[in-house]
Design an enzyme around this catalytic site. Structure first.
Site, PDB file in Angstrom:
ATOM      1  N   HIS A  40      37.228  37.774  51.482  1.00  0.00           N
ATOM      2  CA  HIS A  40      36.270  37.411  50.435  1.00  0.00           C
ATOM      3  C   HIS A  40      35.961  38.594  49.513  1.00  0.00           C
ATOM      4  O   HIS A  40      35.510  39.631  49.994  1.00  0.00           O
ATOM      5  CB  HIS A  40      34.981  36.896  51.098  1.00  0.00           C
ATOM      6  CG  HIS A  40      33.915  36.553  50.124  1.00  0.00           C
ATOM      7  ND1 HIS A  40      32.625  37.000  50.241  1.00  0.00           N
ATOM      8  CD2 HIS A  40      33.965  35.810  48.994  1.00  0.00           C
ATOM      9  CE1 HIS A  40      31.922  36.535  49.228  1.00  0.00           C
ATOM     10  NE2 HIS A  40      32.704  35.809  48.455  1.00  0.00           N
ATOM     11  N   HIS A  64      31.313  32.088  41.228  1.00  0.00           N
ATOM     12  CA  HIS A  64      32.052  31.028  41.922  1.00  0.00           C
ATOM     13  C   HIS A  64      32.296  29.801  41.070  1.00  0.00           C
ATOM     14  O   HIS A  64      32.997  28.890  41.487  1.00  0.00           O
ATOM     15  CB  HIS A  64      31.309  30.634  43.203  1.00  0.00           C
ATOM     16  CG  HIS A  64      31.135  31.763  44.143  1.00  0.00           C
ATOM     17  ND1 HIS A  64      29.987  32.498  44.209  1.00  0.00           N
ATOM     18  CD2 HIS A  64      31.999  32.343  45.014  1.00  0.00           C
ATOM     19  CE1 HIS A  64      30.129  33.465  45.101  1.00  0.00           C
ATOM     20  NE2 HIS A  64      31.344  33.401  45.599  1.00  0.00           N
ATOM     21  N   ARG A 139      23.473  42.394  30.672  1.00  0.00           N
ATOM     22  CA  ARG A 139      24.369  42.318  31.815  1.00  0.00           C
ATOM     23  C   ARG A 139      23.503  42.321  33.072  1.00  0.00           C
ATOM     24  O   ARG A 139      23.025  43.373  33.501  1.00  0.00           O
ATOM     25  CB  ARG A 139      25.343  43.504  31.784  1.00  0.00           C
ATOM     26  CG  ARG A 139      26.676  43.301  32.516  1.00  0.00           C
ATOM     27  CD  ARG A 139      26.506  43.239  33.989  1.00  0.00           C
ATOM     28  NE  ARG A 139      27.748  42.889  34.687  1.00  0.00           N
ATOM     29  CZ  ARG A 139      27.877  41.805  35.450  1.00  0.00           C
ATOM     30  NH1 ARG A 139      26.890  40.942  35.565  1.00  0.00           N
ATOM     31  NH2 ARG A 139      29.004  41.581  36.106  1.00  0.00           N
ATOM     32  N   CYS A 186      28.929  48.796  28.893  1.00  0.00           N
ATOM     33  CA  CYS A 186      29.335  48.277  30.189  1.00  0.00           C
ATOM     34  C   CYS A 186      30.767  48.723  30.474  1.00  0.00           C
ATOM     35  O   CYS A 186      31.602  48.760  29.561  1.00  0.00           O
ATOM     36  CB  CYS A 186      29.255  46.747  30.182  1.00  0.00           C
ATOM     37  SG  CYS A 186      29.584  46.061  31.804  1.00  0.00           S
ATOM     38  N   TYR A 324      32.955  48.900  39.982  1.00  0.00           N
ATOM     39  CA  TYR A 324      32.810  49.976  39.000  1.00  0.00           C
ATOM     40  C   TYR A 324      33.580  51.230  39.396  1.00  0.00           C
ATOM     41  O   TYR A 324      33.052  52.345  39.391  1.00  0.00           O
ATOM     42  CB  TYR A 324      31.323  50.271  38.721  1.00  0.00           C
ATOM     43  CG  TYR A 324      30.622  49.058  38.143  1.00  0.00           C
ATOM     44  CD1 TYR A 324      31.011  48.551  36.901  1.00  0.00           C
ATOM     45  CD2 TYR A 324      29.636  48.381  38.841  1.00  0.00           C
ATOM     46  CE1 TYR A 324      30.427  47.412  36.388  1.00  0.00           C
ATOM     47  CE2 TYR A 324      29.040  47.244  38.322  1.00  0.00           C
ATOM     48  CZ  TYR A 324      29.441  46.766  37.098  1.00  0.00           C
ATOM     49  OH  TYR A 324      28.864  45.638  36.586  1.00  0.00           O
TER      50      TYR A 324
HETATM   51  C1  HEM Z   1      33.020  36.774  44.626  1.00  0.00           C
HETATM   52  C2  HEM Z   1      35.114  33.038  46.880  1.00  0.00           C
HETATM   53  C3  HEM Z   1      31.048  32.302  49.445  1.00  0.00           C
HETATM   54  C4  HEM Z   1      28.971  36.094  47.256  1.00  0.00           C
HETATM   55  C5  HEM Z   1      33.920  35.806  44.998  1.00  0.00           C
HETATM   56  C6  HEM Z   1      35.241  35.625  44.424  1.00  0.00           C
HETATM   57  C7  HEM Z   1      35.830  34.607  45.066  1.00  0.00           C
HETATM   58  C8  HEM Z   1      34.890  34.104  46.037  1.00  0.00           C
HETATM   59  C9  HEM Z   1      37.228  34.058  44.812  1.00  0.00           C
HETATM   60  C10 HEM Z   1      35.825  36.458  43.277  1.00  0.00           C
HETATM   61  C11 HEM Z   1      35.614  35.685  42.001  1.00  0.00           C
HETATM   62  C12 HEM Z   1      36.076  36.392  40.748  1.00  0.00           C
HETATM   63  O1  HEM Z   1      35.668  37.569  40.544  1.00  0.00           O
HETATM   64  O2  HEM Z   1      36.825  35.783  39.980  1.00  0.00           O
HETATM   65  C13 HEM Z   1      34.195  32.531  47.751  1.00  0.00           C
HETATM   66  C14 HEM Z   1      34.444  31.394  48.610  1.00  0.00           C
HETATM   67  C15 HEM Z   1      33.304  31.205  49.344  1.00  0.00           C
HETATM   68  C16 HEM Z   1      32.335  32.202  48.947  1.00  0.00           C
HETATM   69  C17 HEM Z   1      35.744  30.587  48.648  1.00  0.00           C
HETATM   70  C18 HEM Z   1      33.023  30.177  50.394  1.00  0.00           C
HETATM   71  C19 HEM Z   1      33.968  29.645  51.115  1.00  0.00           C
HETATM   72  C20 HEM Z   1      30.115  33.231  49.062  1.00  0.00           C
HETATM   73  C21 HEM Z   1      28.752  33.295  49.533  1.00  0.00           C
HETATM   74  C22 HEM Z   1      28.173  34.369  48.883  1.00  0.00           C
HETATM   75  C23 HEM Z   1      29.163  34.981  48.046  1.00  0.00           C
HETATM   76  C24 HEM Z   1      28.136  32.328  50.524  1.00  0.00           C
HETATM   77  C25 HEM Z   1      26.757  34.914  48.988  1.00  0.00           C
HETATM   78  C26 HEM Z   1      25.941  34.708  49.962  1.00  0.00           C
HETATM   79  C27 HEM Z   1      29.896  36.612  46.378  1.00  0.00           C
HETATM   80  C28 HEM Z   1      29.653  37.740  45.523  1.00  0.00           C
HETATM   81  C29 HEM Z   1      30.821  37.939  44.755  1.00  0.00           C
HETATM   82  C30 HEM Z   1      31.750  36.919  45.166  1.00  0.00           C
HETATM   83  C31 HEM Z   1      28.371  38.572  45.458  1.00  0.00           C
HETATM   84  C32 HEM Z   1      31.025  38.975  43.650  1.00  0.00           C
HETATM   85  C33 HEM Z   1      31.816  40.126  44.123  1.00  0.00           C
HETATM   86  C34 HEM Z   1      32.155  41.037  42.946  1.00  0.00           C
HETATM   87  O3  HEM Z   1      31.907  40.678  41.788  1.00  0.00           O
HETATM   88  O4  HEM Z   1      32.686  42.084  43.228  1.00  0.00           O
HETATM   89  N1  HEM Z   1      33.732  34.872  45.975  1.00  0.00           N
HETATM   90  N2  HEM Z   1      32.922  32.986  47.964  1.00  0.00           N
HETATM   91  N3  HEM Z   1      30.328  34.249  48.155  1.00  0.00           N
HETATM   92  N4  HEM Z   1      31.176  36.146  46.159  1.00  0.00           N
HETATM   93 FE1  HEM Z   1      32.031  34.566  47.080  1.00  0.00          FE
HETATM   94  N1  MTE Z   2      20.062  47.219  36.916  1.00  0.00           N
HETATM   95  C1  MTE Z   2      19.641  46.239  37.741  1.00  0.00           C
HETATM   96  N2  MTE Z   2      18.522  46.439  38.448  1.00  0.00           N
HETATM   97  N3  MTE Z   2      20.349  45.083  37.874  1.00  0.00           N
HETATM   98  C2  MTE Z   2      21.513  44.865  37.162  1.00  0.00           C
HETATM   99  O1  MTE Z   2      22.129  43.790  37.289  1.00  0.00           O
HETATM  100  N4  MTE Z   2      23.165  45.814  35.581  1.00  0.00           N
HETATM  101  C3  MTE Z   2      23.787  47.095  35.225  1.00  0.00           C
HETATM  102  C4  MTE Z   2      22.768  48.026  34.580  1.00  0.00           C
HETATM  103  N5  MTE Z   2      21.565  48.077  35.351  1.00  0.00           N
HETATM  104  C5  MTE Z   2      21.986  45.895  36.295  1.00  0.00           C
HETATM  105  C6  MTE Z   2      21.195  47.073  36.187  1.00  0.00           C
HETATM  106  C7  MTE Z   2      24.929  47.005  34.342  1.00  0.00           C
HETATM  107  S1  MTE Z   2      26.437  46.642  35.058  1.00  0.00           S
HETATM  108  C8  MTE Z   2      24.849  47.322  32.998  1.00  0.00           C
HETATM  109  S2  MTE Z   2      26.232  47.354  32.025  1.00  0.00           S
HETATM  110  C9  MTE Z   2      23.570  47.603  32.366  1.00  0.00           C
HETATM  111  O2  MTE Z   2      22.487  47.532  33.280  1.00  0.00           O
HETATM  112  C10 MTE Z   2      23.314  46.616  31.237  1.00  0.00           C
HETATM  113  O3  MTE Z   2      22.102  46.889  30.621  1.00  0.00           O
HETATM  114  P1  MTE Z   2      21.487  45.866  29.556  1.00  0.00           P
HETATM  115  O4  MTE Z   2      21.441  44.507  30.183  1.00  0.00           O
HETATM  116  O5  MTE Z   2      20.160  46.427  29.214  1.00  0.00           O
HETATM  117  O6  MTE Z   2      22.431  45.873  28.379  1.00  0.00           O
END
Ligand code: HEM
Ligand code: MTE
Length: 479
Positions: A40, A64, A139, A186, A324
């Site tokens: 994941h 998602h 953002r 960003c 990042y």
């Molecule tokens: C990111 C799948 C459940 C939290 C992702 C991504 C996929 C994915 C494919 C990447 C999406 C992209 O960037 O295009 C799944 C699947 C799940 C699931 C198939 C269930 C079967 C969950 C749950 C949570 C969660 C339950 C939170 C409690 C996150 C977070 C990211 C993420 C925070 C962002 C990670 C990042 O941006 O680096 N997930 N997810 N996911 N998922 Fe899930």
């Molecule tokens: N700070 C908090 N607490 N939560 C956030 O999601 N996003 C960050 C940063 N600080 C973020 C944060 C990111 S990735 C960026 S690019 C900038 O805030 C964006 O600031 P802005 O929304 O004021 O343009």
């Protein structure tokens, strides 16, 4: 008629660990995702949904809301939830964690609504040297927290003197107020250009995930000194961590850190800002207090600041450790090792064309063409030149730079190494009489003579960060 078995919620609930298997439900389907947990992209958080419904969690993480995510999920389907339990589930609709988010300006081009991520149209961005807060890109990773200025407290921790707790009033009255014009960008700005080469993961930003504002507040340096920092004290300290008051479903806050020398240095100009463009910081931008780290990637400019920790280690936050960071063009999701890559801090030199828009049709009755844009570099390096080509890079002209609005006095030049604000640039050139199409290019040079790379493929990376190749737009000419 599905041939898959029907399960009750009780049966699903039994599968909530890697040992017993991890099952979840989604829109009436039952999924055994045990094998997916380790793959994941969002890490272990996925286990929070084990034995229950995905919907309340996915409501918080709009990432998602994409077809490829549903495709992954569909591979793990093992059955259907029985009708009765599905009805019960639907009756207890989760409340929308984003319902108290603020209103936003309708001109913003929305990337995701929940959390809110949006950028202004490029031609509006270059209309003003100081970006109005309403047009400044937003953002957010999480819902905007509801904070009250009377009860707001900032904790400063990690120094031998103990915890220092400051109210907003303390910040405003016990420390001198500094105002600095700082461009925030960003790390994902211009990710769209990388996506065109080969798909990357992340929000598909155009060229406007950048903005320039006047920030006012207390210097972080002054606050750290008041908390007991002095040379010789805390010799183990290497980083300053920031924690936001925005929280995810587990209660984990957004967090990031910067090197101690940037935080404490007299020339770092790091602010604990309570004003943006002369007014209280708007809720989307961190009300009542955010960190402004000039010259450093947006992600470290923590909004809704709740805590500062002086420490030997970087922040352990997901956004410091698992996101990042930059990688080689050949690194894919199977090989990527976030631990060994350094966190992005100072950003590389950047520029983009905001006018004309890509694909615009220019009427030949105009004999000249005006091209405009912005240019900026990280680490306080000043942009010293912007080169513009109207013929795909065969010939180049030098654009005019400005540090203020047209017809107004420019901002005073910054001391060397402290150029935190962008420059707007413009060039007006005769239209080539024969051409039917123009490829317009811009590229900037900073005070270290760093230049932008000419094409995207050599800097492509799986997360689509640090996208700073020459910016190109193509326009058609009509008589
Ligand atoms: C990111 C799948 C459940 C939290 C992702 C991504 C996929 C994915 C494919 C990447 C999406 C992209 O960037 O295009 C799944 C699947 C799940 C699931 C198939 C269930 C079967 C969950 C749950 C949570 C969660 C339950 C939170 C409690 C996150 C977070 C990211 C993420 C925070 C962002 C990670 C990042 O941006 O680096 N997930 N997810 N996911 N998922 Fe899930
Ligand atoms: N700070 C908090 N607490 N939560 C956030 O999601 N996003 C960050 C940063 N600080 C973020 C944060 C990111 S990735 C960026 S690019 C900038 O805030 C964006 O600031 P802005 O929304 O004021 O343009």
């Amino acid at each position: 008629g599905s041939l898959l078995p029907v399960f009750s919620q009780d049966e699903v609930t039994k599968h909530r660990s890697l040992e017993d298997g991890v099952w979840v439900t989604y829109k009436g389907g039952v999924y055994d995702i045990t094998e997916f947990v380790a793959m994941h992209p969002g890490g272990n958080k996925i286990l929070l949904a084990a034995g229950g419904a995905l919907e309340p969690f996915w409501a918080l993480y709009a990432v998602h809301d994409q077809e490829h995510v549903l495709e992954i999920l569909s591979e793990y389907k093992v059955g259907e939830l029985c009708e009765e339990d599905l009805k019960k589930q639907q009756a207890s609709k989760p409340s929308d964690p984003f319902s108290s988010d603020p209103e936003r300006h309708p001109v913003l081009q929305v990337n995701t609504l929940k959390p809110f991520n949006a950028e202004p149209p490029p031609e509006i961005l270059s209309d003003s040297y100081i970006t109005p807060s309403a047009f400044f890109f937003k953002r957010n990773h999480l819902p905007v927290p509801q904070l009250d200025q009377a009860s707001y407290r900032l904790q400063v921790e990690g120094l031998p003197q103990g915890v220092l707790s400051l109210s907003l009033e303390d910040l405003k009255t016990k420390f001198p107020k500094h105002t600095v014009t700082v461009t925030l960008q960003c790390a994902g700005n211009r990710r769209g250009d990388m996506n065109k080469v080969k798909p990357v993961k992340g929000l598909n930003w155009g060229v406007a995930a950048i903005g320039n504002a006047k920030w006012s507040g207390a210097r972080l340096r002054d606050v750290l000194l008041a908390a007991g920092f002095e040379p010789g004290v805390a010799q183990w300290a290497r980083h300053v961590q920031f924690e936001g008051l925005d929280k995810d479903v587990t209660g984990t806050s957004y967090g990031a850190s910067i090197p101690l020398n940037k935080a404490i240095g007299e020339e770092g100009d790091v602010l604990l800002a309570y004003e943006m463009n002369g007014e209280d910081i708007p809720r989307d931008h961190g009300y009542p207090v955010r960190v402004v780290v000039p010259g450093v990637v947006g992600a470290r400019n923590v909004k809704w600041l709740g805590k500062i920790v002086v420490s030997a280690e970087e922040s352990s936050s997901h956004w410091q450790q698992q996101d990042y960071k930059g990688f080689a063009p050949g690194t894919d999701w199977n090989q990527v090792d976030f631990e060994s890559a350094p966190a992005i801090q100072e950003l590389p030199v950047q520029s983009a064309i905001t006018v004309p828009a890509d694909g615009a049709v220019i009427h030949h009755s105009d004999e000249t063409l005006t091209v405009a844009g912005y240019a900026w570099s990280g680490g306080g390096r000043e942009v010293i030149r912007v080169d513009v080509s109207l013929d795909g890079g065969k010939t180049w002209q030098v654009a005019q730079l400005r540090s203020g609005d047209k017809g107004q006095a420019p901002e005073p030049s910054p001391p060397p190494g402290r150029a935190w604000a962008w420059k707007l640039w413009e060039i007006t050139a005769p239209l080539p009489p024969e051409a039917e199409e123009l490829e317009i290019i811009c590229k900037a040079v900073d005070s270290s003579y760093n230049v932008q790379p000419d094409t995207v493929p050599p800097i492509w990376n799986l997360r689509g960060l640090l996208s700073n190749a020459w910016h190109r737009v193509t326009v058609r000419l009509r008589r």
